[in-house]
Design a protein around this motif. Structure first.
Motif, mmCIF file in Angstrom:
data_model
loop_
_atom_site.group_PDB
_atom_site.id
_atom_site.type_symbol
_atom_site.label_atom_id
_atom_site.label_comp_id
_atom_site.label_asym_id
_atom_site.label_seq_id
_atom_site.Cartn_x
_atom_site.Cartn_y
_atom_site.Cartn_z
ATOM 1 N N TRP A 199 -13.497 -3.268 -17.088
ATOM 2 C CA TRP A 199 -13.920 -3.616 -15.885
ATOM 3 C C TRP A 199 -13.269 -5.040 -15.515
ATOM 4 N N GLU A 200 -12.785 -6.109 -16.456
ATOM 5 C CA GLU A 200 -12.439 -7.325 -16.202
ATOM 6 C C GLU A 200 -10.814 -7.087 -15.661
ATOM 7 N N VAL A 201 -9.958 -5.881 -16.008
ATOM 8 C CA VAL A 201 -8.683 -5.896 -15.721
ATOM 9 C C VAL A 201 -8.535 -4.774 -14.399
ATOM 10 N N ARG A 202 -9.640 -4.363 -13.952
ATOM 11 C CA ARG A 202 -9.558 -3.441 -12.809
ATOM 12 C C ARG A 202 -8.995 -3.652 -11.853
ATOM 13 N N ASP A 203 -8.118 -2.766 -11.082
ATOM 14 C CA ASP A 203 -7.280 -2.942 -9.935
ATOM 15 C C ASP A 203 -5.931 -3.899 -10.388
ATOM 16 N N GLN A 204 -5.909 -4.200 -11.661
ATOM 17 C CA GLN A 204 -4.599 -5.046 -11.724
ATOM 18 C C GLN A 204 -3.533 -4.139 -12.267
ATOM 19 N N ALA A 205 -2.261 -4.865 -12.318
ATOM 20 C CA ALA A 205 -0.978 -4.146 -12.814
ATOM 21 C C ALA A 205 -1.027 -4.226 -14.169
ATOM 22 N N ILE A 206 -1.265 -2.775 -14.544
ATOM 23 C CA ILE A 206 -1.549 -2.486 -16.296
ATOM 24 C C ILE A 206 -0.424 -1.957 -16.667
ATOM 25 N N GLY A 207 -0.025 -2.140 -17.932
ATOM 26 C CA GLY A 207 0.967 -1.894 -18.580
ATOM 27 C C GLY A 207 0.418 -1.249 -20.021
ATOM 28 N N VAL A 208 0.996 -0.062 -20.308
ATOM 29 C CA VAL A 208 0.484 0.740 -21.720
ATOM 30 C C VAL A 208 1.789 0.743 -22.506
ATOM 31 N N LEU A 209 1.470 0.055 -23.524
ATOM 32 C CA LEU A 209 2.779 0.046 -24.695
ATOM 33 C C LEU A 209 2.370 1.299 -25.631
ATOM 34 N N ALA A 210 3.224 2.347 -25.519
ATOM 35 C CA ALA A 210 2.572 3.303 -26.503
ATOM 36 C C ALA A 210 3.208 3.314 -27.867
ATOM 37 N N VAL A 211 2.403 3.702 -28.829
ATOM 38 C CA VAL A 211 2.777 3.570 -30.024
ATOM 39 C C VAL A 211 2.746 4.835 -30.725
ATOM 40 N N GLY A 212 2.615 6.147 -29.733
ATOM 41 C CA GLY A 212 2.741 7.306 -30.325
ATOM 42 C C GLY A 212 2.020 8.394 -29.255
ATOM 43 N N PRO A 213 2.115 9.793 -29.319
ATOM 44 C CA PRO A 213 1.419 10.478 -28.306
ATOM 45 C C PRO A 213 0.239 10.297 -28.076
ATOM 46 N N ALA A 214 -0.704 9.533 -29.052
ATOM 47 C CA ALA A 214 -2.251 9.456 -28.639
ATOM 48 C C ALA A 214 -2.311 8.318 -27.503
ATOM 49 N N SER A 215 -1.282 7.565 -27.376
ATOM 50 C CA SER A 215 -1.311 6.655 -26.168
ATOM 51 C C SER A 215 -1.409 7.318 -24.847
ATOM 52 N N ALA A 216 -1.148 8.610 -24.728
ATOM 53 C CA ALA A 216 -1.135 9.117 -23.377
ATOM 54 C C ALA A 216 -2.893 9.028 -22.889
ATOM 55 N N HIS A 217 -3.840 9.259 -23.965
ATOM 56 C CA HIS A 217 -5.195 9.240 -23.584
ATOM 57 C C HIS A 217 -5.677 7.839 -23.041
ATOM 58 N N GLN A 218 -4.935 6.836 -23.798
ATOM 59 C CA GLN A 218 -5.125 5.223 -23.428
ATOM 60 C C GLN A 218 -4.976 5.199 -22.057
#
Length: 337
Positions: free
Chosen positions: A159-178
């Motif tokens: 909720w605190e980061v909603r509508d912001q520009a978010i980057g996801v740093l992948a550490v493996g295929p499971a990062s897709a879920h994140q």
């Protein structure tokens, strides 16, 4: 609403000289709630805490009914006061070693806990709630933003980061879920694959949801002049501006000094670390030792950790009650009554 000001764990209590029923190692939500259940059952309880909880960088606790947004230090201060109000002891201390001694003359278990400052305590049972340590990818500049511009859990921080520009740093295929979970919170999500190969179905989902994938290597995480997150610098020099980054840390039980206890460990799915194996109620399989909180369930938020502590405390007390009843029968038989 009245408040109990945050204080260090050793504000009022000193170590007991006598044997205690239960020594609780770790004074977070799990450890304190376990202690609360035990002291309300008239058990002598000692909580040993280092005062460095996993969620210390967070501004507030989320997803805990009735305590939404409360500062982590405030919750712990309230918990210590509640445990102390029933006669429990909460002491600031770092454990150097712990071991199971030979059963006492009455057949009961005994544990000795050596503290880093040379003090020693003894207990009939141990409840471990020492939590986990988070291992982040070795990207320069990343760790400095942990708990603020760098988050891991959409339910803790989403909720605190909603509508912001978010980057996801992948550490493996499971990062897709994140990535999918954070896409629920913002239309602007970029995945930095860092060499991760995602399945075609995953890439199709990303494309359909407008999630951008950047395959270039990540050189470092950049900070703005005010210390906030500026973005991700790629190996080719490009700066991808992001307001916040998400990454799945690898977690490992905080078991410094506890290796001699022989606790069973198991690997988490996807190579995300380890946890202590427990059964219902937090029993570890090692006689006399229970575990609760992130030590046994690394994904548990504060509420779930507190609930696990309460359950472990109740099961532990029940085991003591059963042993004491058996001992009473043995004494009665010995005198021929």
């Amino acid at each position: 609403m009245s408040s109990i000001h945050p204080a260090t764990p050793d504000t009022a209590d000193t170590l007991p000289d006598e044997l205690v029923d239960v020594a609780v190692l770790g004074g977070g939500a799990a450890g304190l709630n376990a202690a609360l259940m035990l002291v309300r059952s008239r058990r002598s309880v000692l909580v040993l805490d280092t005062g460095d909880p996993r969620n210390a960088p967070a501004a507030g606790i989320h997803g805990l009914l009735g305590r939404e947004g409360m500062a982590p230090a405030e919750l712990l201060a309230r918990g210590r006061a509640e445990v102390r109000s029933y006669g429990g002891l909460v002491v600031s201390a770092r454990v150097a070693a712990a071991r199971a001694d030979r059963p006492a003359a009455d057949g009961d278990l005994r544990f000795t806990v050596d503290l880093a400052d040379g003090r020693v305590v003894t207990a009939r049972r141990l409840l471990l709630a020492t939590g986990v340590r988070d291992e982040l990818p070795a990207i320069p500049g990343l760790a400095e933003h942990w708990g603020r511009g760098l988050v891991h859990c959409p339910y803790c921080h989403g909720w605190e980061v909603r509508d912001q520009a978010i980057g996801v740093l992948a550490v493996g295929p499971a990062s897709a879920h994140q990535a999918l979970l954070f896409r629920q919170l913002s239309d602007d999500v970029t995945v930095f694959s860092r060499g991760t190969r995602f399945e075609e179905e995953t890439l199709e989902r990303f494309a359909a949801l407008g999630i951008t994938v950047i395959d270039g290597a990540v050189e470092r995480v950049e900070a703005a002049a005010d210390g906030s997150l500026a973005g991700v610098r790629l190996a080719d020099g490009t700066l991808v501006q992001r307001d916040v980054l998400a990454v799945a840390s690898r977690v490992y039980p905080r078991l410094d000094g506890l290796g001699d206890l022989g606790l069973p460990l198991e690997e988490l799915p996807g190579g995300f670390g380890e946890k202590v194996v427990t059964t219902m109620g937090g029993a570890t399989g090692v006689p006399g030792i229970w575990a609760a909180g992130n030590l046994a369930d690394p994904m548990a938020q504060v509420g779930a950790s507190a609930a696990a502590g309460a359950l472990a405390g109740a099961h532990l007390n029940a085991s003591l009650v059963s042993d004491e009843a058996d001992a009473a029968v043995a004494r009665r038989t010995a005198v021929g009554v």
